[in-house]
Scaffold this motif. Structure first.
Motif, PDB file in Angstrom:
ATOM      1  N   ALA A   1      21.401 -70.484  63.310  1.00 44.61           N
ATOM      2  CA  ALA A   1      20.674 -71.016  62.255  1.00 44.61           C
ATOM      3  C   ALA A   1      21.129 -72.286  61.653  1.00 44.61           C
ATOM      4  O   ALA A   1      20.500 -72.768  60.670  1.00 44.61           O
ATOM      5  N   ALA A   2      22.087 -72.978  62.265  1.00 46.53           N
ATOM      6  CA  ALA A   2      22.408 -74.241  61.874  1.00 46.53           C
ATOM      7  C   ALA A   2      22.982 -74.295  60.381  1.00 46.53           C
ATOM      8  O   ALA A   2      22.664 -75.292  59.680  1.00 46.53           O
ATOM      9  N   LEU A   3      23.508 -73.125  59.985  1.00 47.40           N
ATOM     10  CA  LEU A   3      23.756 -72.970  58.408  1.00 47.40           C
ATOM     11  C   LEU A   3      25.306 -72.879  58.407  1.00 47.40           C
ATOM     12  O   LEU A   3      25.980 -72.978  57.351  1.00 47.40           O
ATOM     13  N   TRP A   4      26.216 -72.428  59.436  1.00 50.34           N
ATOM     14  CA  TRP A   4      27.493 -71.913  59.340  1.00 50.34           C
ATOM     15  C   TRP A   4      28.676 -72.888  58.506  1.00 50.34           C
ATOM     16  O   TRP A   4      28.891 -72.623  57.703  1.00 50.34           O
TER      17      TRP A   4
ATOM     18  N   LEU B   1      21.632 -70.687  47.213  1.00 48.26           N
ATOM     19  CA  LEU B   1      21.576 -71.790  48.097  1.00 48.26           C
ATOM     20  C   LEU B   1      20.241 -72.341  47.659  1.00 48.26           C
ATOM     21  O   LEU B   1      19.473 -72.231  47.111  1.00 48.26           O
ATOM     22  N   SER B   2      20.163 -73.909  48.395  1.00 49.03           N
ATOM     23  CA  SER B   2      19.133 -74.686  48.264  1.00 49.03           C
ATOM     24  C   SER B   2      17.825 -73.903  49.021  1.00 49.03           C
ATOM     25  O   SER B   2      18.036 -73.161  49.806  1.00 49.03           O
ATOM     26  N   GLY B   3      16.427 -74.219  48.555  1.00 54.34           N
ATOM     27  CA  GLY B   3      15.400 -73.734  49.371  1.00 54.34           C
ATOM     28  C   GLY B   3      15.408 -73.685  50.795  1.00 54.34           C
ATOM     29  O   GLY B   3      15.247 -72.678  51.519  1.00 54.34           O
ATOM     30  N   GLY B   4      15.868 -75.069  51.366  1.00 53.48           N
ATOM     31  CA  GLY B   4      15.915 -74.874  52.841  1.00 53.48           C
ATOM     32  C   GLY B   4      17.103 -74.274  53.273  1.00 53.48           C
ATOM     33  O   GLY B   4      16.902 -73.661  54.454  1.00 53.48           O
ATOM     34  N   GLN B   5      18.215 -74.225  52.634  1.00 50.90           N
ATOM     35  CA  GLN B   5      19.369 -73.328  53.162  1.00 50.90           C
ATOM     36  C   GLN B   5      18.960 -71.824  53.146  1.00 50.90           C
ATOM     37  O   GLN B   5      19.315 -71.089  54.071  1.00 50.90           O
ATOM     38  N   GLN B   6      18.081 -71.391  52.061  1.00 53.82           N
ATOM     39  CA  GLN B   6      17.697 -69.997  51.954  1.00 53.82           C
ATOM     40  C   GLN B   6      16.789 -69.677  53.009  1.00 53.82           C
ATOM     41  O   GLN B   6      16.876 -68.567  53.778  1.00 53.82           O
TER      42      GLN B   6
ATOM     43  N   SER C   1      14.447 -80.673  54.522  1.00 52.94           N
ATOM     44  CA  SER C   1      14.597 -79.270  55.129  1.00 52.94           C
ATOM     45  C   SER C   1      13.648 -79.016  56.128  1.00 52.94           C
ATOM     46  O   SER C   1      14.080 -78.141  57.031  1.00 52.94           O
ATOM     47  N   THR C   2      12.491 -79.389  55.825  1.00 52.78           N
ATOM     48  CA  THR C   2      11.469 -79.133  56.969  1.00 52.78           C
ATOM     49  C   THR C   2      11.843 -79.702  58.292  1.00 52.78           C
ATOM     50  O   THR C   2      11.803 -78.976  59.424  1.00 52.78           O
ATOM     51  N   ILE C   3      12.363 -80.822  58.638  1.00 51.32           N
ATOM     52  CA  ILE C   3      12.879 -81.318  59.679  1.00 51.32           C
ATOM     53  C   ILE C   3      14.138 -80.679  60.320  1.00 51.32           C
ATOM     54  O   ILE C   3      14.139 -80.292  61.546  1.00 51.32           O
ATOM     55  N   LYS C   4      14.972 -80.039  59.310  1.00 52.22           N
ATOM     56  CA  LYS C   4      16.035 -79.248  59.735  1.00 52.22           C
ATOM     57  C   LYS C   4      15.778 -77.920  60.338  1.00 52.22           C
ATOM     58  O   LYS C   4      16.251 -77.451  61.609  1.00 52.22           O
ATOM     59  N   VAL C   5      14.489 -77.343  59.827  1.00 53.73           N
ATOM     60  CA  VAL C   5      14.259 -76.093  60.307  1.00 53.73           C
ATOM     61  C   VAL C   5      13.384 -76.588  61.601  1.00 53.73           C
ATOM     62  O   VAL C   5      13.341 -75.512  62.709  1.00 53.73           O
ATOM     63  N   GLU C   6      12.635 -77.599  61.745  1.00 51.14           N
ATOM     64  CA  GLU C   6      11.913 -77.890  63.018  1.00 51.14           C
ATOM     65  C   GLU C   6      12.821 -77.970  64.177  1.00 51.14           C
ATOM     66  O   GLU C   6      12.786 -77.443  65.233  1.00 51.14           O
TER      67      GLU C   6
END
Lengths: 305, 274
Positions: free
Chosen positions: B145-148, B162-167, B196-201
């Motif tokens: 999930a690109a969070l490690w 965590l921030s919203g995007g990290q959550q 955060s949207t771009i990261k999730v996409e």
């Protein structure tokens, strides 16, 4: 076209007059409400302080270790509260033992498992009504059912009968506060659990209950605080007023602090009124300890989030 | 009287693709209200399919059919056939708990458990009887999930810190920890900021290699950026005064946005309504 211009200017003037700020009187109303709210708070605190001061002034003189460790006596200077204190501790422990599993369990069922049909709605309405029934009614019920009919089990006018009666009294409160604590948990938490393939019990046990524990604890302690001060139902069930031994078992006779205090207040001799005040101080101290424990537990569980 | 639907255009997926999810004449009712009518849909493996359409058109309702979350709404009823890997997933014989292990879900608002990051990942694995090493599972899922890199030093801290995007990426990590085949996303970025949207996409593009993804979105640019196919839903007013959703057009995303067959689709993607 001069007239046009002038009429426009008039228009502009009218537009400005659509609003009158009137800030002065709006701020005055603001201030009035502030002082009114401050006054309401002040009056209630003042009454409380006055109550505490008179009680402490009356009772502190006779409050000593001897008072706490002695049994009742016909002479005020020898009388103590140990029988009532231990009796109250017994009753509170038993009441907590009965109401926590029953009340929290019923709350979980009604909030998380029960379907919305006529039966559960009937149960809900009745629980709401039961929370408002006067405590003496519970006392009479306890006398009839626990002290008389179930005498072979409870031993009649015993610690067990008294505890069961008080449990009935506060069960609705525990159920209602459990449901409210569960209802305050956002549904997104439940959905998160289900979406990972959890069963209903896994969702409740792992996520909903831990999140609701602070709220449930607060409700339980508030309910117990109500039970600790109840006098009428215990008198109806038949708690004794003059007891010179500590409860030895569930079927033992007992007394409780509010009853002991009530008894002392009712005596003609003035010395007994002073030790009644001492008894009230002990009762309030116990209440304070219970509430302190509740606050500690609540903060402790909330930290784990 | 059933309300007749305006014309629809549903392109079939070519034979060379394996179909992961399929709907045949699926309708969803809430009580006696028909919420979505007669949806036919084929979702191929390892693709991203976006559901777009105005509010109340039933796109989220249809999404929730795939992991039977509608079962949790007492008044909801689903008609029609829904196939997952060629097997029917509606009806009493299929256990929704087992199905939801294979069809994961990410919600609109990030909803991590109020527990540590570590426990957030391991919960699903634990209840589903995971046999492997939990530390490895946590690292693998968070990397997936690109969070490690952002959380590896604070695994025991609360997921709510965590921030919203990290959550939201934690929720994705939590979903992939139980090794699903499909991930359903219900407006996963609507509560997130643009970065955060771009990261999730970007993450969705990586996830596509291993999972089939169905995403509901209000954001047409997002649909055109991330998805391979797009389904456009619309709503019509019913005789009872409610709204009824239906599938207007389903095709490759490129065709939906540049060459729509239906007039409603053209109006919607060009921003003329909705």
């Amino acid at each position: 076209m001069k007239t046009d211009v002038s009429s426009r200017v008039v228009d502009k003037g009218q537009k400005q007059s659509h609003f009158t700020a009137n800030l002065g009187s709006r701020y005055t109303i603001d201030r009035i409400f502030k002082y009114a709210a401050w006054g309401a708070t002040g009056v209630s605190i003042l009454i409380l302080v006055w109550l505490l001061v008179t009680i402490v002034a009356d009772g502190i003189g006779t409050l000593n270790w001897n008072f706490i460790t002695s049994f009742p006596s016909r002479r005020a200077e020898n009388a103590g509260i140990i029988a009532a204190l231990v009796g109250t501790v017994w009753v509170m422990c038993l009441v907590a033992l009965f109401t926590v599993p029953l009340g929290v369990g019923a709350g979980i069922f009604l909030e998380e498992f029960a379907e919305d049909n006529w039966f559960t709605r009937l149960v809900e309405i009745n629980i709401g009504n039961l929370a408002g029934v006067p405590s003496i009614i519970y006392g009479l019920l306890g006398l009839a059912v626990f002290a008389r009919i179930m005498q072979p089990i409870t031993g009649g006018r015993s610690v067990l009968s008294g505890s069961l009666t008080l449990s009935l009294l506060i069960l609705p409160v525990v159920i209602v506060s459990t449901r409210e604590a569960l209802r305050a948990i956002p549904n997104s938490l439940r959905l998160a659990g289900y979406a990972l393939g959890a069963t209903r019990w896994q969702v409740i046990w792992s996520h909903v209950l831990p999140a609701a524990v602070p709220g449930i604890l607060t409700g339980v302690i508030l309910a117990l605080s109500r039970a600790i001060g109840e006098t009428a139902p215990l008198i109806a069930v038949g708690a004794a007023v003059f007891i010179s031994f500590l409860p030895e078992g569930l079927q033992s006779q007992f007394t409780a602090m509010p009853i002991q205090i009530y008894n002392w207040v009712g005596r003609p001799q003035e010395e007994f009124h002073y030790i009644a005040a001492s008894g009230i101080i002990v009762l309030m101290a116990m209440l304070l300890v219970m509430n302190g424990v509740a606050v500690y537990l609540r903060n402790h569980f909330q930290k784990d989030f | 009287m059933p309300t007749p639907l305006p014309s629809t255009s549903i392109s079939e997926v070519s034979d060379s693709k394996t179909i992961a999810l399929q709907m045949e004449k699926v309708s969803v009712y809430y009580g006696s209200n028909l919420a979505v009518k007669d949806v036919y849909l084929e979702i191929p493996e390892h693709e991203i399919v976006a559901f777009i359409g105005p509010s109340g058109c039933g796109k989220s309702t249809i999404l929730r059919c795939f992991n039977r979350m509608n079962d949790l709404i007492p008044s909801a009823r689903v008609d029609g056939r829904i196939l997952f890997d060629g097997e029917e997933i509606t009806g009493k014989r299929v256990d929704p708990v087992e199905l939801r292990r294979r069809v994961g879900m990410v919600f609109q608002k990030p909803n991590p458990f109020p527990k540590s990051i570590y426990d957030n990942i391991t919960f699903g694995a634990r209840i589903n009887g995971y046999q492997g090493n939990y530390d490895e599972l946590v690292e693998r899922s968070l990397r997936g999930a690109a969070l490690w890199d952002e959380v590896k030093d604070k695994l025991q801290e609360s997921g709510l810190g965590l921030s919203g995007g990290q959550q939201q990426r934690l929720c994705i990590a939590r979903a992939i920890a139980i090794e699903p085949e499909v991930i359903l996303m219900d407006e996963p970025c609507s509560a997130l900021d643009p970065i955060s949207t771009i990261k999730v996409e970007e993450l969705m593009h990586e996830l596509k290699e291993r999972y089939t993804i169905v995403i509901v979105t209000h954001n047409m640019q997002q649909a055109s950026r991330v998805s391979d196919r797009t389904a456009f839903f619309n709503a019509v007013a019913t005789d009872q005064g409610g709204k009824m959703g239906y599938l207007v057009e389903y095709n490759h995303t490129q065709d939906i946005f540049s060459n729509p067959k239906e007039e409603y689709t053209r109006d919607y993607v060009s921003g003329r309504f909705g």
